[in-house]
Enzyme design. Structure first.
Site, short mmCIF file in Angstrom:
data_model
loop_
_atom_site.label_atom_id
_atom_site.label_comp_id
_atom_site.label_asym_id
_atom_site.label_seq_id
_atom_site.Cartn_x
_atom_site.Cartn_y
_atom_site.Cartn_z
N ASN A 1 0.86 -1.19 0.00
CA ASN A 1 0.00 0.00 0.00
C ASN A 1 0.90 1.24 0.00
O ASN A 1 1.46 1.59 1.03
CB ASN A 1 -0.90 -0.05 1.25
CG ASN A 1 -1.77 1.19 1.38
OD1 ASN A 1 -1.83 2.03 0.47
ND2 ASN A 1 -2.44 1.32 2.52
N LYS A 50 0.12 4.25 -0.30
CA LYS A 50 -0.56 5.42 0.29
C LYS A 50 -0.32 6.66 -0.58
O LYS A 50 -0.29 6.54 -1.80
CB LYS A 50 -0.10 5.61 1.74
CG LYS A 50 -0.25 4.32 2.56
CD LYS A 50 -0.11 4.53 4.02
CE LYS A 50 -0.30 3.18 4.72
NZ LYS A 50 -0.27 3.26 6.17
N HIS A 77 -9.77 1.12 4.75
CA HIS A 77 -8.44 1.22 5.37
C HIS A 77 -8.52 2.13 6.60
O HIS A 77 -9.29 3.10 6.62
CB HIS A 77 -7.42 1.75 4.36
CG HIS A 77 -6.03 1.74 4.93
ND1 HIS A 77 -5.54 2.77 5.68
CD2 HIS A 77 -5.07 0.79 4.90
CE1 HIS A 77 -4.32 2.46 6.09
NE2 HIS A 77 -4.01 1.26 5.62
N GLU A 98 -6.84 4.53 7.61
CA GLU A 98 -6.75 5.98 7.39
C GLU A 98 -8.03 6.53 6.77
O GLU A 98 -8.39 7.70 6.98
CB GLU A 98 -5.51 6.28 6.53
CG GLU A 98 -4.25 6.15 7.36
CD GLU A 98 -3.12 5.39 6.70
OE1 GLU A 98 -3.05 5.36 5.46
OE2 GLU A 98 -2.29 4.80 7.43
N GLU A 147 -5.65 -4.94 10.60
CA GLU A 147 -4.60 -3.97 10.85
C GLU A 147 -4.92 -3.18 12.11
O GLU A 147 -5.71 -2.23 12.07
CB GLU A 147 -4.49 -2.99 9.68
CG GLU A 147 -4.23 -3.64 8.34
CD GLU A 147 -3.71 -2.63 7.34
OE1 GLU A 147 -2.53 -2.70 7.00
OE2 GLU A 147 -4.48 -1.75 6.93
N GLY A 192 2.14 2.29 10.82
CA GLY A 192 3.09 3.38 10.65
C GLY A 192 3.79 3.79 11.94
O GLY A 192 4.42 4.83 12.00
N SER A 209 3.06 -2.07 10.45
CA SER A 209 4.52 -2.10 10.67
C SER A 209 5.15 -3.45 10.35
O SER A 209 6.10 -3.88 11.02
CB SER A 209 4.85 -1.67 12.10
OG SER A 209 4.43 -0.32 12.31
P1 PGA Z 1 2.54 0.30 7.71
O1 PGA Z 1 1.11 0.49 7.02
O2 PGA Z 1 3.14 -0.97 7.18
O3 PGA Z 1 3.34 1.52 7.31
O4 PGA Z 1 2.32 0.23 9.18
C1 PGA Z 1 0.26 -0.61 6.81
C2 PGA Z 1 -1.03 -0.17 6.19
O5 PGA Z 1 -1.53 0.92 6.54
O6 PGA Z 1 -1.61 -0.86 5.35
#
Ligand code: PGA
Length: 263
Positions: free
Chosen positions: A13, A15, A105, A107, A177, A183, A223
């Site tokens: 992803n 983003k 997601h 976010e 998640e 993140g 992460s």
């Molecule tokens: P991240 O994001 O690996 O940077 O924690 C995962 C995601 O949001 O799909």
């Protein structure tokens, strides 16, 4: 797909990152690394989720490389067309080669404030168009700390999949998640992640029956990196990873892909 032959699935992803030059370079490098794993007979499915505006460009890059990496979109709008300024329909995504779509997601839920009803409309629209849908769910830190992890995941799965038909399940992937792990560099322990995945599979079994639930792939996200991927994915109900930060570096992402197929 059944429990015994769930092929691991890794999503990158991106983003709101990359530009024309870095996106193409990343897609090319990932395509070449995945091609050599497949040439060794490794079983793994890979998808990349670039920003909307770069989808046609990355589609061309992957096609030119003869890659079987699935092109993914980070979001979609459920209506077919019309006066929805700024939105993009499933048909438009399909038109530029998208095969898989992230819905709900973290976010989108917590920064853009999408609710379960809208998420459900999107899930149904994607599945209805015979595309793969990755429904993302996960609890916030205070919800975990107050023992609500399974309740939150269960609610998001049940509401997200309302009115989804059993015959559409082969196109569904769930991404668990935990919001506090995205993140942040913090990851759920393999056992905590496994417990959450197992509960999600029980919810799927309640909705669609045990056999159907056993065939649905559940990715872990939050992460994931080259160092922790293998142990997470060795858990019985963890069928791959949705990767954010580490998907922006080809070497790191390819190590995660390789970990998914035992390497
Ligand atoms: P991240 O994001 O690996 O940077 O924690 C995962 C995601 O949001 O799909």
């Amino acid at each position: 797909m059944t429990a015994s032959n769930r092929v691991p699935i890794i999503g990158g992803n991106w983003k709101m990152n990359t530009d024309r030059t870095t996106g193409i370079a990343l897609a090319k490098a990932v395509a070449s690394g995945v091609a050599s794993l497949h040439a060794q007979g490794k079983k793994v499915e890979v998808a990349v989720f670039p920003p909307f505006v770069y989808l046609p460009m990355i589609s061309e890059t992957l096609c030119a490389a003869g890659s079987n990496i699935a092109l993914g979109a980070q979001d979609v709008y459920h209506a077919e067309k019309g006066a929805f300024t700024g939105e993009v329909s499933v048909g438009m995504l399909k038109d530029v080669g998208v095969k898989t779509v992230l819905v709900g997601h973290s976010e989108r839920r917590h920064v853009i404030h999408e609710g379960d009803d809208l998420i459900n409309l999107k899930v149904r629209a994607v599945l209805h168009h015979a595309m793969r849908c990755v429904l993302c769910v996960g609890e916030k830190l205070e919800q975990r700390e107050t023992g609500q992890t399974n309740t939150i995941n269960e609610r998001q799965v049940r509401l997200g999949l309302r009115d989804v038909r059993p015959d559409e399940l082969d196109r569904l992937v769930i991404a668990y998640e935990p919001v506090w792990a995205i993140g942040t560099g913090k990851t759920a322990t393999p056992q905590d992640a496994q417990d959450a995945h197992r509960h999600i599979r029980l919810v799927l079994a309640d909705l669609f029956g045990k056999d159907a639930a056993a065939g649905v792939r559940i990715q872990y996200g939050g992460s994931v990196n080259a160092a922790n991927a293998k142990e997470l994915m060795s858990q019985p109900d963890i069928d791959g990873a949705l990767v954010g930060g580490a998907s922006l570096k080809d070497v790191d992402f390819l190590q995660i892909v390789s970990a998914a197929c035992g390497g």
